[in-house]
Design an enzyme around this catalytic site. Structure first.
Site, PDB file in Angstrom:
ATOM      1  N   ARG A  23       0.854  -1.197   0.000  1.00  0.00           N
ATOM      2  CA  ARG A  23       0.000   0.000   0.000  1.00  0.00           C
ATOM      3  C   ARG A  23       0.891   1.250   0.000  1.00  0.00           C
ATOM      4  O   ARG A  23       1.962   1.245   0.609  1.00  0.00           O
ATOM      5  CB  ARG A  23      -0.875  -0.029   1.251  1.00  0.00           C
ATOM      6  CG  ARG A  23      -1.886   1.053   1.389  1.00  0.00           C
ATOM      7  CD  ARG A  23      -2.794   0.810   2.602  1.00  0.00           C
ATOM      8  NE  ARG A  23      -3.654  -0.341   2.356  1.00  0.00           N
ATOM      9  CZ  ARG A  23      -3.952  -1.270   3.263  1.00  0.00           C
ATOM     10  NH1 ARG A  23      -3.461  -1.185   4.489  1.00  0.00           N
ATOM     11  NH2 ARG A  23      -4.742  -2.275   2.958  1.00  0.00           N
ATOM     12  N   ASP A 103       4.525  -4.602   6.670  1.00  0.00           N
ATOM     13  CA  ASP A 103       3.281  -4.822   7.409  1.00  0.00           C
ATOM     14  C   ASP A 103       3.144  -6.317   7.706  1.00  0.00           C
ATOM     15  O   ASP A 103       3.200  -7.136   6.791  1.00  0.00           O
ATOM     16  CB  ASP A 103       2.106  -4.323   6.569  1.00  0.00           C
ATOM     17  CG  ASP A 103       0.775  -4.466   7.273  1.00  0.00           C
ATOM     18  OD1 ASP A 103       0.396  -5.613   7.574  1.00  0.00           O
ATOM     19  OD2 ASP A 103       0.104  -3.449   7.502  1.00  0.00           O
ATOM     20  N   ASP A 105       0.424  -7.767   9.223  1.00  0.00           N
ATOM     21  CA  ASP A 105      -0.998  -8.139   9.301  1.00  0.00           C
ATOM     22  C   ASP A 105      -1.665  -7.903  10.650  1.00  0.00           C
ATOM     23  O   ASP A 105      -2.787  -7.428  10.676  1.00  0.00           O
ATOM     24  CB  ASP A 105      -1.236  -9.602   8.895  1.00  0.00           C
ATOM     25  CG  ASP A 105      -0.691  -9.897   7.514  1.00  0.00           C
ATOM     26  OD1 ASP A 105      -0.996  -9.133   6.587  1.00  0.00           O
ATOM     27  OD2 ASP A 105       0.063 -10.868   7.378  1.00  0.00           O
ATOM     28  N   ASP A 120      -7.113  -9.314  12.826  1.00  0.00           N
ATOM     29  CA  ASP A 120      -6.439  -9.987  11.713  1.00  0.00           C
ATOM     30  C   ASP A 120      -5.484 -11.114  12.120  1.00  0.00           C
ATOM     31  O   ASP A 120      -4.520 -11.402  11.412  1.00  0.00           O
ATOM     32  CB  ASP A 120      -5.709  -8.976  10.829  1.00  0.00           C
ATOM     33  CG  ASP A 120      -6.658  -7.935  10.262  1.00  0.00           C
ATOM     34  OD1 ASP A 120      -7.830  -8.276  10.018  1.00  0.00           O
ATOM     35  OD2 ASP A 120      -6.230  -6.781  10.064  1.00  0.00           O
TER      36      ASP A 120
END
Length: 175
Positions: A23, A103, A105, A120
């Site tokens: 992202r 990242d 999660d 998550d």
């Protein structure tokens, strides 16, 4: 190590453990930049997902990145209070191109009353197996979940009273 300068605008890039871009946040304003801590701000910022989708953030946010802890914190200013979205992630690096991190999660959502939810875990387990996270990394990540929750309970760092509000006031001086 190079650090971003206060008043500069940077891109934030999130990756996955396998090196794939996850992202990108455009146009984050640096409010404080040192080798250890970067505090940024954005409002209605374009975000691009790895699958090509794009969206725009809805509210002003103050971001907190640390070079020694395996998490980052985003304080979102909403009408009913400050909500925090915390990513369990690698410590950040900055390389003139962007502020970057991996990242992992696991996320912690913190509400205005400082209660929190761990999110998550299923996604983490899937990626842990698929990307073959080493057991030492698993230990580091869960240790940092505990540190992050301790910070929330102790109102430390970005969870301190007035932290987000004070940095948001500074952000407004740049607008």
């Amino acid at each position: 190590m190079v650090s971003p300068q206060a008043g500069s605008v940077l891109q934030i890039q999130s990756y996955k453990h396998n090196g794939n871009l996850h992202r990108i946040w455009e146009n984050s304003l640096v409010l404080k930049g040192t080798e250890t801590i970067v505090i940024g701000a954005n409002d209605k910022t374009p975000v691009k997902e790895s699958d090509g989708r794009t969206w725009t953030t809805r509210e002003p946010a103050i971001s907190y990145f640390h070079s020694k802890y395996w998490f980052n914190v985003i304080g979102m200013l909403r009408t009913d209070g400050i909500y925090y979205y915390c990513n369990i992630s690698s410590p950040f690096i900055f390389d003139h191109e962007a502020l970057k991190y991996i990242d992992y999660d696991l996320d912690v959502k913190v509400y205005p009353d400082m209660t929190w939810d761990l999110l998550d875990e299923d996604e983490y387990e899937v990626h842990k197996a698929a990307m073959n996270y080493p057991e030492v990394l698993n230990g580091i990540l869960w240790k940092n979940v505990r540190i992050l929750i301790h910070w929330v309970r102790q109102r430390k760092g970005p969870f301190a009273p007035d932290f987000v509000d004070q940095w948001y006031e500074r952000y407004l001086t740049y607008r």
